[in-house]
Structure formats: C-alpha cells, structure tokens
Write an enzyme that holds these catalytic residues in place. Structure first.
Site, short mmCIF file in Angstrom:
data_model
loop_
_atom_site.label_atom_id
_atom_site.label_comp_id
_atom_site.label_asym_id
_atom_site.label_seq_id
_atom_site.Cartn_x
_atom_site.Cartn_y
_atom_site.Cartn_z
CD GLN A 74 109.57 12.29 -7.96
OE1 GLN A 74 109.44 12.09 -7.33
NE2 GLN A 74 109.36 12.90 -8.35
CB ALA A 109 107.61 17.00 -6.88
CB SER A 139 110.39 14.48 -4.62
OG SER A 139 110.05 13.34 -3.91
CG HIS A 177 108.73 10.75 -1.92
ND1 HIS A 177 108.03 9.14 -1.22
CD2 HIS A 177 107.62 10.53 -2.13
CE1 HIS A 177 107.29 9.57 -0.87
NE2 HIS A 177 106.65 10.73 -1.80
CG ASP A 190 103.33 9.15 -0.28
OD1 ASP A 190 103.33 9.77 0.31
OD2 ASP A 190 103.79 9.12 -1.53
CD GLU A 219 100.01 14.02 -1.60
OE1 GLU A 219 101.48 14.44 -0.89
OE2 GLU A 219 100.10 15.01 -3.03
CD1 TRP A 269 99.44 10.02 -0.28
CD2 TRP A 269 97.90 10.50 0.33
NE1 TRP A 269 100.31 10.20 -0.67
CE2 TRP A 269 99.11 11.22 -1.89
CE3 TRP A 269 96.61 10.95 -0.27
CZ2 TRP A 269 97.85 11.95 -2.77
CZ3 TRP A 269 95.65 11.96 -1.45
CH2 TRP A 269 96.83 12.02 -2.20
CG HIS A 270 103.35 13.23 1.65
ND1 HIS A 270 104.58 13.04 0.57
CD2 HIS A 270 104.32 14.41 1.95
CE1 HIS A 270 105.17 13.33 0.49
NE2 HIS A 270 105.18 14.01 1.52
#
Length: 282
Positions: free
Chosen positions: A107, A128, A133, A135, A142, A191, A193-194
C-alpha cells in the site's frame, strides 16, 4: 481503538450531521463486545481515513489464496467470496476477484506512486494512506467482470453484475463498503466493486436495519456494546465517559494499552471527501 476514542468518533459523526448518521436500527442487532470492535483481528474491525492500524506491519495469520485467483483473503472472507463468485456465475454473471489482501508495504508503494504523480493532496483523494486501507485487514475484495467491462469504475454499479452484487452480497456476509451518496460518512466516493466481509449475521442485520454505511452500523454496535451491563471487576477505576467531553476539542493522543486487541488508532475524526470515479485500486 480505545472505547473512549470509539465513543468520541461516534459522537463526532453524529454531530457532523452526515447523511444517514442518525439512522436508528429497525431490527435487533447481533450482540458484540467492545473488544470485538477494537481489535484488528476482528471481522468487525473498522478502518478508514480516520482510523488506522497501530502496527504498521500488521499481517493476518489466517490468509489463504482464493480459489481461481492469485489473491489472498482471511479464511472466512475467502470462503464467502468463493461462494459469492460461484453463485454469480450460476446467475449468469462472469465475475472475478481483482484485488484482495495488500500489505502495508504494498500500500505504501501504491500511495507513493500516486503522490509522486499527482502530489500529496490529490493522492489522498484517490488512494488510502498505508495503514488505513481495508485491504490490509484481509477482509476486503475488489471484484469485476472477467472481461474487464467497467472494471474498478462507477459504471460497474449499473451493470447486471453490479446490481446482482448489491442485492445478494449480504447473503454471503459481504457488503458494498462504499455506497453511493455516502462520501461524507465513509470518506470515499461510490465503489460498487469494493466488498467487505463482516459475516452473514451482521451483513444481513445491517441490511434489515436499513443502515447505509458500515460506519453507521459500527456506531450502532458500539452503542449496544456500551449499554450492555459491565462485568464486575476487582480494583475497578471509575472514569468520566468520553462522550461527556466536548466533541469539538483537539484529537486525543492514542492511549497506550496493555491489551494487544486495542490496536486501532484514531487519526482524525471526520473523513475527508474523496471524489474520484476512475479505475484506481486503493
């Protein structure tokens, strides 16, 4: 994040008058403890532009590769995403996992690239900062069309697959983490897709309660945990509730804690507005 900081964060979001911030639950919520809401290892960990991991090198211990991809997620989240993708294909939507767990270092590299290209101010609008983040928690995924149609773009939400995800994600314990029209609450633009894994019980409870964002749902869980009767402990010390102090004062310094689960740190209380709609992966 300490319980005191959690209360202040909730108070500030409500005081700010963010859209939907005063939403009240219309259904009973699953019981949770304060510890579940303050540990980065919890499926309910909240991380956003205002809250970061206190340990830069945090790395989930139960990561595994998601079937059919080269990406990793925590065990529960991986199971959920695999099941969701199979169900999507059965419904006629060819979806794939595009991005999942990212380390702090990965990241940092991504953010630095954007900062070098666009400058710090704009980089913060499209990426981010490391340590903030989702993630890195190993709970964010995603997804997008296998053919790349509208990949990591807002238009994905208008596709048949995007609409299917919005309707069915909760059945697998996943939520659309950054919904449309909630930028002031989440800190990010829409978003579709997230996805974020929070578990089937909580994802469906959030849906049943008609709560738009995870920030708001988290605050409801926090209120519920704070209202639960406390277990009596020896040598208990009476403290003044943080919510009684002025929410508009200076941000408190992160408190040192011997509890290793208390490892989310409040950075700033009101997430900045993020206005971007093109394909960048945070």
């Amino acid at each position: 994040m300490t319980r005191a900081a959690s209360v202040i964060l909730a108070s500030l979001l409500l005081a700010a008058g963010a859209p939907g911030a005063n939403a009240a639950p219309t259904a009973e919520l699953p019981p949770v403890s304060s510890e579940e809401l303050s540990s980065s290892d919890s499926m309910l960990a909240l991380i956003n532009p205002s809250i970061q991991l206190s340990t830069a090198d945090y790395h989930p211990t139960d990561l595994r590769t998601v079937a059919g991809s080269s990406h990793q997620l925590r065990e529960e989240a991986a199971d959920a995403v695999e099941e969701l993708l199979v169900a999507a294909r059965q419904a006629g939507h060819s979806l794939q996992l595009i991005s999942a767990f990212r380390s702090y270092e990965r990241q940092r590299v991504l953010f630095n690239q954007y900062e070098s290209q666009y400058g710090a101010a704009y980089a913060e609008r499209i990426s981010a900062r490391p340590g903030t983040s989702e993630h890195q928690l190993g709970l964010a995924a995603d997804v997008g069309y296998a053919g790349g149609n509208c990949q990591l773009r807002i238009c994905f939400g208008d596709t048949a697959a995007g609409k299917w995800l919005a309707q069915h994600s909760a059945e697998y314990g996943l939520i659309i983490r950054y919904p449309a029209g909630q930028e002031e609450v989440t800190g990010y633009s829409y978003e579709p897709w997230h996805l974020r894994y929070i578990g089937i019980d909580h994802a469906q409870a959030m849906q049943d309660a008609d709560v738009a964002t995870y920030e708001q749902y988290y605050n409801l869980l926090l209120d519920q945990a704070e209202e639960a009767p406390a277990e009596p402990t020896e040598n208990a010390v009476e403290t003044t509730p943080a919510a009684e102090s002025s929410p508009w004062g200076s941000s408190p310094e992160p408190e040192a804690s011997a509890d290793s689960s208390d490892d989310l740190v409040v950075l700033r209380f009101l997430p900045p507005f993020r206005d971007w709609s093109f394909g960048l992966s945070r």
